[in-house]
Scaffold this active site. Structure first.
Site, short mmCIF file in Angstrom:
data_model
loop_
_atom_site.label_atom_id
_atom_site.label_comp_id
_atom_site.label_asym_id
_atom_site.label_seq_id
_atom_site.Cartn_x
_atom_site.Cartn_y
_atom_site.Cartn_z
N HIS B 12 0.51 -4.33 7.89
CA HIS B 12 0.27 -3.50 9.08
C HIS B 12 -1.23 -3.23 9.27
O HIS B 12 -1.62 -2.18 9.77
CB HIS B 12 1.09 -2.21 9.03
CG HIS B 12 0.81 -1.30 7.85
ND1 HIS B 12 1.81 -0.65 7.16
CD2 HIS B 12 -0.34 -0.92 7.26
CE1 HIS B 12 1.27 0.08 6.21
NE2 HIS B 12 -0.04 -0.05 6.25
N HIS B 59 -1.83 6.89 7.91
CA HIS B 59 -3.18 6.80 7.35
C HIS B 59 -4.05 7.90 7.91
O HIS B 59 -5.04 7.64 8.60
CB HIS B 59 -3.81 5.45 7.68
CG HIS B 59 -2.97 4.26 7.34
ND1 HIS B 59 -1.87 3.90 8.07
CD2 HIS B 59 -3.08 3.35 6.35
CE1 HIS B 59 -1.33 2.81 7.52
NE2 HIS B 59 -2.05 2.46 6.49
N HIS B 194 -4.47 -5.77 -1.77
CA HIS B 194 -5.80 -5.38 -1.28
C HIS B 194 -6.25 -4.08 -1.93
O HIS B 194 -5.44 -3.29 -2.41
CB HIS B 194 -5.85 -5.25 0.25
CG HIS B 194 -5.04 -4.14 0.87
ND1 HIS B 194 -3.68 -4.04 0.77
CD2 HIS B 194 -5.42 -3.10 1.65
CE1 HIS B 194 -3.24 -2.99 1.46
NE2 HIS B 194 -4.28 -2.39 2.01
N GLU B 241 1.25 -0.38 -1.37
CA GLU B 241 2.07 -0.28 -0.15
C GLU B 241 3.29 -1.20 -0.20
O GLU B 241 4.29 -0.96 0.48
CB GLU B 241 1.24 -0.69 1.08
CG GLU B 241 0.15 0.28 1.45
CD GLU B 241 -0.70 -0.21 2.62
OE1 GLU B 241 -0.55 -1.39 3.03
OE2 GLU B 241 -1.51 0.58 3.13
#
Lengths: 114, 285
Positions: B12, B59, B194, B241
Site C-alpha cells: 500500500h 500512518h 522494507h 506489515e
C-alpha cells in the site's frame, strides 16, 4: 549528528518519550498549522511542550536526532514533507549515503546488509 | 451465509497511489509495476463482490498515538478519504456496510478478539492505495461497499503473526455465519520487505519476500509461527506489515488457487508485491 542504530524500534518507551514531538508533527497536516509553525518554529515547539533536545532537533532538522528522541518515522515524515523532502532523502540521511546514492541503491534492488 | 470469493494481498505504498493520481503509470520507473497488476485487475473486474474488507494500518492520519488499537473495525456508513497534509487523494469516499460490520464485531468479540470499534474514521493511503490497485478507475464510486479492519503495526509490540492468522480464521467464520447471501473480497495489505529509518534504511530482502509469497498460499501456518523479532529482522522494521496478509489468508479456505502474483523493487523504499487468490476451489475431503 548523532550515530544511528541499525534498526530503531518504535516501542512504548520511545512513544512516551516522543509523544509531544509526534503531536507537533501530526498537527502539521493542516495548512493553518504549517503557517503558524513556519512563522515562529521555536514558539510552536514550546507550545507543544517539546524538550530542549527535541526543540533543537526540530529547529535544526536533525532527522536522526528526532528518531533518537522518540519520533516515529511516519510522524517525522510529516515535517519532512512540509520541507519538500522525500523518504529517499531521509534514507540518505539515516544511512549517511546521501539522497542520490540512496536512490541509486534502491533502484538497483535495495540494500542488503544495512 | 456470506462467502469469501477472493483474497488480494498488495503493498500500500503511498507513491503507488501518487503515480496513478499524477498519470505516471507509463513512466519507465513505474511501468513494470503497473504492467504486473494488469492480470489481477482484469480478473477482479469480472469478480466484483457485494462487499470488501480491507485489512490495513493507518500512518498517523486517521488515528494518532493517544490510543493505539491493536485491532479495530469500522462500522460507519461512510469513510472519508484522509487529508494526509497536502490534500485528499482524488478518489471517491468509501461507502461502508454497517450491517456486516456489526455482525463481524459481535462474532469476533464472542470469539475472544476484543476489537476497538470505529464509528468515524478517515482512511489513509494504507486503505485507498489497495483499492486503487484493485480498481484503477473507480469513477464516482468504488465497486462495492468496503469495511476497514485496522491493525497496529507502527508501535511495538505489534500483534503476533499467530494472532493475526487466528483473527483471520475467526473473520472467515464470522463472514460465513452472516444471515444473508453476500459475496466478500478480503484485502490484506502492506509490505513487502522494507525499512524506513536506521542505518539499515533501504533494506530489501527478496529471498524472504519470495518465501513469504509462496508460503502465504501453501503453508500460512509456517508464517504464523514467525516471531515479531524474526519478522523485523527478515522483513525490516516496516516490513512487519506483512502480518496483515495473514488475516486475509486466515479468512480463506485451506485450499486456494493463485490467480496471479508479481513482485517489484522498488516502490519508493519498498519491495512491492501483489498476490490474488481465488477462494472458490474444491476442498480436500
Amino acid at each position: 549528528m548523532t550515530e544511528g542504530t541499525p534498526t530503531p524500534i518504535f516501542d512504548g518507551e520511545t512513544s512516551r518519550r516522543g509523544f509531544r514531538m509526534n503531536k507537533l508533527f501530526m498537527s502539521l497536516r493542516t495548512e493553518a498549522n504549517r503557517e503558524r509553525f513556519l512563522a515562529d518554529e521555536a514558539a510552536y515547539c514550546r507550545e507543544f511542550g517539546l524538550t530542549d533536545d527535541q526543540e533543537r532537533a526540530v529547529l535544526s532538522r536533525d532527522w536522526q536526532a528526532m528518531i533518537d528522541l522518540g519520533g516515529s518515522i511516519f510522524y517525522v515524515y510529516k515535517l519532512a514533507m512540509m520541507d519538500g523532502r522525500s523518504m529517499q532523502y531521509l534514507g540518505g540521511v539515516f544511512t549517511g549515503m546521501g539522497e542520490a546514492d540512496f536512490l541509486a541503491a534502491m533502484k538497483a534492488g535495495g540494500r542488503r546488509d544495512g | 451465509m456470506a462467502e469469501v470469493i477472493w483474497g488480494l494481498a498488495t503493498s500500500h505504498v503511498p507513491s503507488i497511489g501518487a503515480a496513478m493520481d499524477r498519470g505516471k503509470t507509463e513512466d519507465p520507473s513505474w511501468k513494470a509495476l503497473f504492467d504486473g497488476y494488469a492480470p489481477a485487475r482484469e480478473w477482479l473486474a469480472e469478480h466484483t463482490p457485494d462487499v470488501a474488507i480491507v485489512v490495513y494500518n493507518d500512518h498517523a492520519n486517521g488515528i494518532d498515538l493517544d490510543f493505539v488499537p491493536t485491532f479495530g473495525l469500522g462500522t460507519a456508513e461512510r469513510y472519508e478519504v484522509a487529508d494526509e497534509g497536502f490534500g485528499r487523494r482524488p478518489v471517491p469516499d468509501v461507502i461502508g456496510h454497517p450491517e456486516l460490520s456489526l455482525h463481524l464485531v459481535k462474532e469476533l468479540i464472542d470469539e475472544g478478539f476484543d476489537l476497538t470499534v470505529f464509528q468515524e474514521l478517515d482512511v489513509d493511503h494504507g486503505f485507498t492505495v489497495p483499492l486503487s490497485v484493485w480498481t484503477p478507475d473507480p469513477g464516482e464510486a468504488w465497486p462495492c461497499p468496503v469495511i476497514p479492519l485496522l491493525v497496529n503495526v507502527i508501535q511495538y509490540p505489534q500483534p503476533t503473526a499467530a494472532r493475526c492468522y487466528a483473527l483471520g480464521q475467526a473473520l472467515g467464520r464470522a463472514i460465513r455465519s452472516f444471515p444473508g447471501d453476500l459475496t466478500v473480497g478480503v484485502l490484506g495489505t502492506g509490505g513487502m520487505s522494507h525499512q524506513l529509518a536506521g542505518t539499515r534504511a533501504g533494506f530489501i530482502n527478496p529471498e524472504f519476500d519470495h518465501m513469504w509469497m509462496d508460503a502465504i498460499e501453501k503453508d500460512p501456518a509456517k508464517l504464523a509461527a514467525l516471531s515479531r523479532e524474526e519478522l523485523i529482522a527478515q522483513a525490516g522494521s516496516e516490513g512487519i506489515e506483512l502480518i496483515m496478509w495473514l488475516i486475509m489468508r486466515g479468512a480463506m479456505n485451506e485450499q486456494i488457487r493463485k490467480v496471479h502474483s508479481d513482485y517489484f523493487v522498488p516502490a519508493s523504499n519498498t519491495a512491492a508485491g501483489i498476490a490474488l487468490f481465488d477462494n472458490r476451489v474444491s476442498q480436500p475431503a
